[in-house]
Design a protein around this motif. Structure first.
Motif, PDB file in Angstrom:
ATOM      1  N   SER A 134      30.414  42.897  39.965  1.00 53.92           N
ATOM      2  CA  SER A 134      31.625  42.713  39.170  1.00 53.92           C
ATOM      3  C   SER A 134      32.520  43.936  39.263  1.00 53.92           C
ATOM      4  O   SER A 134      32.069  45.026  39.612  1.00 53.92           O
ATOM      5  CB  SER A 134      31.274  42.465  37.697  1.00 53.92           C
ATOM      6  OG  SER A 134      30.585  41.244  37.534  1.00 53.92           O
ATOM      7  N   HIS A 135      33.786  43.725  38.929  1.00 52.35           N
ATOM      8  CA  HIS A 135      34.760  44.819  38.919  1.00 52.35           C
ATOM      9  C   HIS A 135      35.389  44.925  37.537  1.00 52.35           C
ATOM     10  O   HIS A 135      35.513  43.931  36.815  1.00 52.35           O
ATOM     11  CB  HIS A 135      35.850  44.570  39.967  1.00 52.35           C
ATOM     12  CG  HIS A 135      35.386  44.788  41.369  1.00 52.35           C
ATOM     13  ND1 HIS A 135      35.434  46.021  41.986  1.00 52.35           N
ATOM     14  CD2 HIS A 135      34.848  43.935  42.271  1.00 52.35           C
ATOM     15  CE1 HIS A 135      34.961  45.917  43.216  1.00 52.35           C
ATOM     16  NE2 HIS A 135      34.598  44.654  43.415  1.00 52.35           N
ATOM     17  N   LEU A 136      35.796  46.135  37.198  1.00 51.73           N
ATOM     18  CA  LEU A 136      36.495  46.342  35.928  1.00 51.73           C
ATOM     19  C   LEU A 136      37.912  45.794  36.006  1.00 51.73           C
ATOM     20  O   LEU A 136      38.581  45.918  37.032  1.00 51.73           O
ATOM     21  CB  LEU A 136      36.569  47.830  35.583  1.00 51.73           C
ATOM     22  CG  LEU A 136      35.369  48.496  34.917  1.00 51.73           C
ATOM     23  CD1 LEU A 136      35.725  49.927  34.551  1.00 51.73           C
ATOM     24  CD2 LEU A 136      34.902  47.744  33.692  1.00 51.73           C
ATOM     25  N   VAL A 137      38.356  45.224  34.896  1.00 50.38           N
ATOM     26  CA  VAL A 137      39.741  44.780  34.763  1.00 50.38           C
ATOM     27  C   VAL A 137      40.286  45.373  33.472  1.00 50.38           C
ATOM     28  O   VAL A 137      39.699  45.194  32.407  1.00 50.38           O
ATOM     29  CB  VAL A 137      39.862  43.240  34.707  1.00 50.38           C
ATOM     30  CG1 VAL A 137      41.326  42.832  34.570  1.00 50.38           C
ATOM     31  CG2 VAL A 137      39.244  42.605  35.939  1.00 50.38           C
ATOM     32  N   ALA A 138      41.385  46.096  33.562  1.00 48.80           N
ATOM     33  CA  ALA A 138      42.030  46.673  32.380  1.00 48.80           C
ATOM     34  C   ALA A 138      43.369  45.997  32.148  1.00 48.80           C
ATOM     35  O   ALA A 138      44.144  45.788  33.092  1.00 48.80           O
ATOM     36  CB  ALA A 138      42.233  48.173  32.558  1.00 48.80           C
ATOM     37  N   ARG A 139      43.640  45.644  30.893  1.00 48.50           N
ATOM     38  CA  ARG A 139      44.958  45.122  30.525  1.00 48.50           C
ATOM     39  C   ARG A 139      45.642  46.168  29.669  1.00 48.50           C
ATOM     40  O   ARG A 139      45.047  46.705  28.725  1.00 48.50           O
ATOM     41  CB  ARG A 139      44.839  43.798  29.767  1.00 48.50           C
ATOM     42  CG  ARG A 139      46.213  43.182  29.426  1.00 48.50           C
ATOM     43  CD  ARG A 139      46.047  41.730  28.970  1.00 48.50           C
ATOM     44  NE  ARG A 139      45.245  41.625  27.770  1.00 48.50           N
ATOM     45  CZ  ARG A 139      45.732  41.744  26.531  1.00 48.50           C
ATOM     46  NH1 ARG A 139      47.022  42.003  26.347  1.00 48.50           N
ATOM     47  NH2 ARG A 139      44.945  41.617  25.494  1.00 48.50           N
ATOM     48  N   TYR A 140      46.889  46.470  29.995  1.00 54.31           N
ATOM     49  CA  TYR A 140      47.637  47.519  29.325  1.00 54.31           C
ATOM     50  C   TYR A 140      48.614  46.929  28.311  1.00 54.31           C
ATOM     51  O   TYR A 140      48.924  45.739  28.350  1.00 54.31           O
ATOM     52  CB  TYR A 140      48.376  48.383  30.352  1.00 54.31           C
ATOM     53  CG  TYR A 140      47.429  49.135  31.267  1.00 54.31           C
ATOM     54  CD1 TYR A 140      47.141  50.477  31.052  1.00 54.31           C
ATOM     55  CD2 TYR A 140      46.809  48.493  32.332  1.00 54.31           C
ATOM     56  CE1 TYR A 140      46.275  51.172  31.880  1.00 54.31           C
ATOM     57  CE2 TYR A 140      45.923  49.182  33.172  1.00 54.31           C
ATOM     58  CZ  TYR A 140      45.664  50.510  32.934  1.00 54.31           C
ATOM     59  OH  TYR A 140      44.790  51.180  33.750  1.00 54.31           O
ATOM     60  N   LEU A 147      42.912  45.668  38.494  1.00 52.21           N
ATOM     61  CA  LEU A 147      41.557  45.332  38.916  1.00 52.21           C
ATOM     62  C   LEU A 147      40.968  46.489  39.711  1.00 52.21           C
ATOM     63  O   LEU A 147      41.588  46.979  40.653  1.00 52.21           O
ATOM     64  CB  LEU A 147      41.570  44.066  39.781  1.00 52.21           C
ATOM     65  CG  LEU A 147      40.251  43.677  40.469  1.00 52.21           C
ATOM     66  CD1 LEU A 147      39.227  43.225  39.433  1.00 52.21           C
ATOM     67  CD2 LEU A 147      40.491  42.573  41.499  1.00 52.21           C
ATOM     68  N   GLY A 148      39.786  46.937  39.322  1.00 48.48           N
ATOM     69  CA  GLY A 148      39.090  47.981  40.072  1.00 48.48           C
ATOM     70  C   GLY A 148      38.974  49.277  39.292  1.00 48.48           C
ATOM     71  O   GLY A 148      39.979  49.829  38.834  1.00 48.48           O
ATOM     72  N   GLU A 149      37.754  49.772  39.159  1.00 50.14           N
ATOM     73  CA  GLU A 149      37.497  51.002  38.401  1.00 50.14           C
ATOM     74  C   GLU A 149      38.297  52.183  38.921  1.00 50.14           C
ATOM     75  O   GLU A 149      38.842  52.975  38.151  1.00 50.14           O
ATOM     76  CB  GLU A 149      35.985  51.300  38.452  1.00 50.14           C
ATOM     77  CG  GLU A 149      35.538  52.538  37.691  1.00 50.14           C
ATOM     78  CD  GLU A 149      35.605  53.808  38.530  1.00 50.14           C
ATOM     79  OE1 GLU A 149      35.531  54.898  37.939  1.00 50.14           O
ATOM     80  OE2 GLU A 149      35.763  53.723  39.777  1.00 50.14           O
ATOM     81  N   HIS A 150      38.403  52.313  40.229  1.00 44.27           N
ATOM     82  CA  HIS A 150      39.100  53.461  40.815  1.00 44.27           C
ATOM     83  C   HIS A 150      40.566  53.492  40.406  1.00 44.27           C
ATOM     84  O   HIS A 150      41.121  54.557  40.114  1.00 44.27           O
ATOM     85  CB  HIS A 150      38.976  53.422  42.340  1.00 44.27           C
ATOM     86  CG  HIS A 150      39.718  54.524  43.027  1.00 44.27           C
ATOM     87  ND1 HIS A 150      39.390  55.857  42.864  1.00 44.27           N
ATOM     88  CD2 HIS A 150      40.793  54.503  43.862  1.00 44.27           C
ATOM     89  CE1 HIS A 150      40.225  56.599  43.564  1.00 44.27           C
ATOM     90  NE2 HIS A 150      41.077  55.816  44.178  1.00 44.27           N
ATOM     91  N   TYR A 151      41.205  52.327  40.366  1.00 45.09           N
ATOM     92  CA  TYR A 151      42.636  52.264  40.040  1.00 45.09           C
ATOM     93  C   TYR A 151      42.882  52.394  38.547  1.00 45.09           C
ATOM     94  O   TYR A 151      44.006  52.677  38.119  1.00 45.09           O
ATOM     95  CB  TYR A 151      43.231  50.958  40.580  1.00 45.09           C
ATOM     96  CG  TYR A 151      43.099  50.849  42.073  1.00 45.09           C
ATOM     97  CD1 TYR A 151      43.867  51.659  42.912  1.00 45.09           C
ATOM     98  CD2 TYR A 151      42.179  49.984  42.657  1.00 45.09           C
ATOM     99  CE1 TYR A 151      43.726  51.599  44.291  1.00 45.09           C
ATOM    100  CE2 TYR A 151      42.035  49.908  44.038  1.00 45.09           C
ATOM    101  CZ  TYR A 151      42.812  50.721  44.844  1.00 45.09           C
ATOM    102  OH  TYR A 151      42.664  50.668  46.200  1.00 45.09           O
TER     103      TYR A 151
END
Length: 332
Positions: A134-140, A147-151
């Motif tokens: 799975s990948h992290l998804v952040a909503r601001y 999408l993506g921990e690095h970003y």
């Protein structure tokens, strides 16, 4: 006797968890590290995209931290060695490539992790929070999603001042059963230090982790970060860190907060952090609180300089592993 040892579970990832484990392993306790599995930057990008495996950098750091005193020093250095030349290999670590090779040999990344722990004579358990890809998804707060921990960890400049309002994993991930078991049986649960969203909360959004952690009998300890993080905790005070953590863990779930009380950092270091728009976390943990605040001198006097082959941003100042471990052990 070993069966009567206290069980301490550390939830996190990155250099913060490495620092905690390095100090804790010197005490007669049973240690389990629940490690984040969403990293997507640096050598982990290659591990995920080209090898088709789950990220191993945080796992590797925990193994090295918990390696027995009997483990050959050369072996420790090998597992942290980062190649600085070679097409396609520059920036990769030997340890990550070693575990990728073992996975190919055994046909199982879980087995490869177990065997690497044996080779390094790891004192404790190193447990991936999930084996789901799975990948992290952040909503601001401006509605944008990333999408993506690095970003999320190193966001676009124009997004860096915008607060994260929701973090999740996609596709949804199911917790590793071993992780749920050790959390439920713990005598003390330690969260942090580390990047609030990409090292700590990323574990809590894996299905089942936050519920088991909140309902566990063990007291929960949060190690407050020394510095804010551009793109994640811009301007966050101590209270804001805890309020955000408890949005995912559960209101009132934190029992103790460890705070560094030292006012002076190594000379010139804050100017370098200011260039990255990072500042010391303001201690506003006063008045009536639902948790106990423990203030100690916890900062290391050492300045950490990363090798040129490491392309990711790293902390220049960190908690002192021995001071932090003493503070944690005092809560058992």
């Amino acid at each position: 006797m070993r069966k009567n040892r206290k069980k301490v579970v550390v939830i996190g990832g990155g250099t913060g968890t490495y620092t905690v484990l390095l100090g804790l392993k010197k005490y007669p306790i049973d240690i389990s590290a629940i490690v984040s599995m969403t990293d997507s930057g640096g050598s982990n990008r290659v591990i995920r995209d080209e090898f088709g495996l789950l990220p191993t950098s945080d796992i590797r750091q925990c193994m090295v931290a918990l390696a027995s005193g009997e483990t050959d020093e050369l072996l420790r250095k090998l597992f942290t060695y980062r190649y600085n030349a070679g097409t396609g290999i520059s920036g990769m670590t030997f340890g990550n490539l070693f575990m990728a090779a073992l996975t190919d040999i055994y046909g199982s990344q879980e087995k490869a992790i177990e065997e690497t722990c044996k080779i390094l004579k790891v004192q404790g358990n190193v447990i991936p929070v999930t084996y789901n890809n799975s990948h992290l998804v952040a909503r601001y707060e401006n509605g944008e999603q990333v999408l993506g921990e690095h970003y999320i960890d190193e966001p676009k400049v124009e997004l860096g001042d915008t607060r994260i309002v929701e973090l999740e994993v996609f596709p949804p991930a199911k917790a590793n059963r071993k992780a749920l078991k050790v959390i439920s049986e713990a005598d003390l649960i330690v969260l942090g230090p580390g990047d609030l969203y990409t090292s700590i909360i990323c574990n809590l959004v894996v299905g089942g982790i936050s519920e088991v952690a909140k309902n566990a009998k063990a007291p929960k300890v949060y190690v407050l970060n020394l510095m804010t993080k551009f793109g994640q905790t811009n301007g966050f005070s101590g209270k804001e860190h805890i309020e955000e953590l408890e949005r995912y863990l559960g209101e009132g779930a934190i029992n103790y907060v460890l705070v560094n009380k030292r006012n002076s950092f190594p000379r010139g270091i804050l100017a370098r952090y200011k260039e990255e728009r990072a500042y010391p976390v303001r201690d506003d943990l006063n008045g009536e609180l639902s948790f106990r605040v423990v203030r100690r001198d916890l900062v290391s006097s050492k300045i950490y300089e990363k090798p040129k082959s490491d392309k990711l941003k790293r902390s220049l100042i960190r908690h002192d592993s021995d001071k932090l471990a003493r503070a944690i052990i005092s809560l058992l």
